[in-house]
Scaffold this motif. Structure first.
Motif, PDB file in Angstrom:
ATOM      1  N   HIS A   1       1.526  11.443   1.548  1.00  0.00           N
ATOM      2  CA  HIS A   1       1.788  10.839   3.020  1.00  0.00           C
ATOM      3  C   HIS A   1       3.117  10.955   3.535  1.00  0.00           C
ATOM      4  CE1 HIS A   1      -1.824   7.939   2.999  1.00  0.00           C
ATOM      5  NE2 HIS A   1      -1.830   7.689   1.310  1.00  0.00           N
ATOM      6  N   GLU A   2       3.768  11.996   3.223  1.00  0.00           N
ATOM      7  CA  GLU A   2       4.735  12.499   4.102  1.00  0.00           C
ATOM      8  C   GLU A   2       4.217  13.182   5.355  1.00  0.00           C
ATOM      9  OE1 GLU A   2       7.661  11.604   3.487  1.00  0.00           O
ATOM     10  OE2 GLU A   2       8.062  11.177   1.611  1.00  0.00           O
ATOM     11  N   ARG A   3       4.853  13.281   6.325  1.00  0.00           N
ATOM     12  CA  ARG A   3       4.456  13.953   7.540  1.00  0.00           C
ATOM     13  C   ARG A   3       5.451  14.837   8.199  1.00  0.00           C
ATOM     14  NH1 ARG A   3       0.584  12.747   5.214  1.00  0.00           N
ATOM     15  NH2 ARG A   3      -1.095  10.991   6.077  1.00  0.00           N
ATOM     16  N   TYR A   4       5.063  15.864   8.922  1.00  0.00           N
ATOM     17  CA  TYR A   4       5.799  16.818   9.196  1.00  0.00           C
ATOM     18  C   TYR A   4       6.793  16.414  10.246  1.00  0.00           C
ATOM     19  CZ  TYR A   4       6.722  21.435  11.657  1.00  0.00           C
ATOM     20  OH  TYR A   4       7.171  22.508  12.211  1.00  0.00           O
ATOM     21  N   ASN A   5       6.536  15.229  11.023  1.00  0.00           N
ATOM     22  CA  ASN A   5       7.705  14.742  12.003  1.00  0.00           C
ATOM     23  C   ASN A   5       8.733  13.937  11.332  1.00  0.00           C
ATOM     24  OD1 ASN A   5       5.858  12.689  11.630  1.00  0.00           O
ATOM     25  ND2 ASN A   5       5.378  12.499  13.595  1.00  0.00           N
ATOM     26  N   GLY A   6       8.638  13.520  10.087  1.00  0.00           N
ATOM     27  CA  GLY A   6       9.262  12.701   9.365  1.00  0.00           C
ATOM     28  C   GLY A   6       9.020  11.407   9.305  1.00  0.00           C
ATOM     29  N   GLU A   7       7.683  10.923   9.867  1.00  0.00           N
ATOM     30  CA  GLU A   7       7.403   9.553   9.946  1.00  0.00           C
ATOM     31  C   GLU A   7       6.393   9.131   8.744  1.00  0.00           C
ATOM     32  OE1 GLU A   7       5.517   9.031  13.799  1.00  0.00           O
ATOM     33  OE2 GLU A   7       7.430   9.256  14.895  1.00  0.00           O
ATOM     34  N   GLY A   8       6.399  10.027   7.718  1.00  0.00           N
ATOM     35  CA  GLY A   8       5.538   9.340   6.589  1.00  0.00           C
ATOM     36  C   GLY A   8       6.426   8.683   5.575  1.00  0.00           C
ATOM     37  N   TYR A   9       5.745   8.469   4.444  1.00  0.00           N
ATOM     38  CA  TYR A   9       6.373   7.768   3.221  1.00  0.00           C
ATOM     39  C   TYR A   9       6.161   8.474   1.950  1.00  0.00           C
ATOM     40  CZ  TYR A   9       1.792   5.713   2.816  1.00  0.00           C
ATOM     41  OH  TYR A   9       0.388   5.503   2.847  1.00  0.00           O
ATOM     42  N   PRO A  10       6.673   8.252   1.158  1.00  0.00           N
ATOM     43  CA  PRO A  10       7.880   7.119   0.915  1.00  0.00           C
ATOM     44  C   PRO A  10       9.341   7.513   1.217  1.00  0.00           C
ATOM     45  CG  PRO A  10       7.354   8.085  -1.357  1.00  0.00           C
ATOM     46  CD  PRO A  10       6.585   8.947  -0.132  1.00  0.00           C
ATOM     47  N   ARG A  11       9.539   8.933   1.642  1.00  0.00           N
ATOM     48  CA  ARG A  11      10.898   9.225   1.708  1.00  0.00           C
ATOM     49  C   ARG A  11      11.372   9.746   3.199  1.00  0.00           C
ATOM     50  NH1 ARG A  11      12.894  13.628  -2.418  1.00  0.00           N
ATOM     51  NH2 ARG A  11      14.615  13.237  -1.382  1.00  0.00           N
ATOM     52  N   GLN A  12      10.444   9.694   3.996  1.00  0.00           N
ATOM     53  CA  GLN A  12      10.290  10.375   5.370  1.00  0.00           C
ATOM     54  C   GLN A  12      10.464  11.586   5.446  1.00  0.00           C
ATOM     55  OE1 GLN A  12      12.073   7.040   4.808  1.00  0.00           O
ATOM     56  NE2 GLN A  12       9.915   6.208   4.772  1.00  0.00           N
TER      57      GLN A  12
ATOM     58  N   VAL B   1       0.813  -1.147   0.124  1.00  0.00           N
ATOM     59  CA  VAL B   1       0.056   0.007  -0.076  1.00  0.00           C
ATOM     60  C   VAL B   1       0.663   1.184   0.011  1.00  0.00           C
ATOM     61  CG1 VAL B   1      -1.423   1.276   1.359  1.00  0.00           C
ATOM     62  CG2 VAL B   1      -2.134  -1.100   1.095  1.00  0.00           C
ATOM     63  N   LYS B   2       1.975   1.354   0.691  1.00  0.00           N
ATOM     64  CA  LYS B   2       2.911   2.473   0.891  1.00  0.00           C
ATOM     65  C   LYS B   2       3.631   2.561  -0.380  1.00  0.00           C
ATOM     66  CE  LYS B   2       5.298   2.758   4.805  1.00  0.00           C
ATOM     67  NZ  LYS B   2       6.238   2.259   5.824  1.00  0.00           N
ATOM     68  N   LYS B   3       3.292   1.643  -1.186  1.00  0.00           N
ATOM     69  CA  LYS B   3       4.040   2.219  -2.694  1.00  0.00           C
ATOM     70  C   LYS B   3       3.447   3.039  -3.701  1.00  0.00           C
ATOM     71  CE  LYS B   3       6.635  -2.385  -2.737  1.00  0.00           C
ATOM     72  NZ  LYS B   3       6.782  -3.439  -3.408  1.00  0.00           N
ATOM     73  N   HIS B   4       1.937   3.111  -3.168  1.00  0.00           N
ATOM     74  CA  HIS B   4       1.184   3.923  -4.220  1.00  0.00           C
ATOM     75  C   HIS B   4       1.554   5.509  -4.426  1.00  0.00           C
ATOM     76  CE1 HIS B   4      -1.082   5.573  -0.384  1.00  0.00           C
ATOM     77  NE2 HIS B   4      -1.593   6.544  -1.417  1.00  0.00           N
ATOM     78  N   PRO B   5       2.127   6.202  -3.741  1.00  0.00           N
ATOM     79  CA  PRO B   5       2.596   7.533  -4.086  1.00  0.00           C
ATOM     80  C   PRO B   5       3.652   7.438  -5.321  1.00  0.00           C
ATOM     81  CG  PRO B   5       2.535   7.439  -1.632  1.00  0.00           C
ATOM     82  CD  PRO B   5       2.388   6.125  -2.062  1.00  0.00           C
TER      83      PRO B   5
END
Length: 372
Positions: free
Chosen positions: A220-231, A191-195
């Protein structure tokens, strides 16, 4: 009209808002009297709730922020785009330029109705979730952009990226996307590959700008760096992508899915409100939430005074302070006269909780106003 779970809908109730199928055709129109057969059929379609008119607030009309025909058209165009990709055996995607007029229509309609709040929750079948979700994310992202003062070109790139943000999911197996239970680590990794899938699909498309593609890739990237695909962190994430990721989360939280029921709007509101400078930049949260009613019209609420009321409207920018109409007094008696209270001008009275359909069915009998 108010939203009611299908478990609480009874034969004899009246449809308050058109119910459509995945092709946009009306299955049951406003005013249709529901029968056991109709209710059973709606459940088979994967619906969890509908809008009904039970006479509680017959004088209150809740409008969508864009016309229904525009929303239906946009959903159909997204559906056609995704199908064109499937038909091309995984190659590029055609027809993205054909949605330009629709995005411009949505922008025009939102600019013409800047005082409207988001009070309606889309009624979606399970089959059309992805398409309806994409359109709703586009609308919510554009409302946020307008509140932030974006000029027209920026709004267009934001709207295009938001509308296509989940296009990469067409390369994720449907069995994973529709799985009713918890995903395995391997399934979640897919699922995390969809971006990245989405970026690949649009990479050579001349009708989608680099800004819009960035939204697809980074949402799906997040302000705190815990998102994906590149954190990515903080300013490394484009503002358009942060806005789209935020409204994507809100819309997903409030929607019913195969694996869980949607959260009530006030709970989703609180989750987004508490995510500032953690999941999303705080500077985009307030502009978004100013457009969303935490307690949509038709919500049954208990006040700090012990009274029970129904929400009739919310002024834009004051999401937590709606105008309410009294239903049950402190002693538990049905209020017979029409009495309303604007919580915006009465800050010593607050909403304590939202009353669910089952609980209200036990206390809300016999409420009829003499003046209506």
């Amino acid at each position: 009209m108010r939203r009611l779970s299908l478990e609480s809908v009874k034969p004899g109730m009246k449809v308050g808002r058109p119910i459509r199928n995945t092709n946009g055709q009306i299955l049951l129109n406003v005013g249709t009297i529901l029968s056991e057969k109709y209710i059973a059929r709606l459940k088979l379609l994967g619906l969890h709730s509908i809008y009904i008119d039970d006479g509680l607030i017959p004088d209150v009309q809740v409008d969508d922020v864009i016309p229904e025909e525009t929303r239906v058209k946009a959903i159909q165009q997204v559906k056609k785009l995704l199908q064109s990709h499937s038909d091309s055996m995984g190659g590029g995607i055609s027809g993205t330029d054909k949605i330009y007029p629709t995005i411009n229509d949505i922008i025009d309609q939102l600019l013409d109705n800047t005082k409207l709040m988001v009070e309606l929750i889309d009624i979606r079948t399970m089959d059309d979730y992805v398409f309806a979700h994409s359109v709703n994310v586009c609308v919510l992202a554009l409302m946020t952009g307008i509140t932030l003062g974006f000029e027209r070109p920026k709004l267009f790139h934001l709207g295009m990226g938001a509308l296509l943000h989940d296009i990469g999911k067409i390369q994720v197996p449907k069995s994973i996307l529709d799985k009713p239970g918890r995903l395995t680590e391997e399934e979640y990794a897919e699922v995390k590959k969809h971006p990245q899938y989405g970026l690949n699909i649009l990479s050579k498309n001349p009708h989608v700008s680099s800004l819009s593609r960035l939204v697809v890739y980074q949402h799906h990237e997040r302000y705190n760096g815990e998102g994906y695909p590149r954190q990515l962190k903080d300013s490394e994430i484009h503002q358009f992508a942060q806005i789209t990721g935020m409204v994507d989360m809100y819309d997903a939280l409030t929607a019913n899915r195969v694996y869980r029921r949607g959260f009530p709007p006030h709970e989703a509101y609180e989750m987004i409100a508490g995510s500032g400078n953690y999941l999303f930049n705080f500077e985009i949260i307030e502009p978004f939430l100013s457009n969303v009613a935490a307690y949509p019209a038709g919500s049954i609420v208990e006040l700090s005074t012990g009274e029970i009321a129904v929400v009739v409207s919310t002024k834009k920018g004051f999401s937590l302070y709606p105008k309410v109409r009294m239903l049950v007094d402190k002693e538990g008696n049905a209020v017979q006269e029409l009495v309303e209270l604007d919580l915006l001008g009465c800050r010593n009275v607050v909403i304590c909780r939202v009353i669910n359909d089952f609980d209200f069915s036990r206390v809300g009998q016999g409420i009829k106003y003499k003046s209506l």
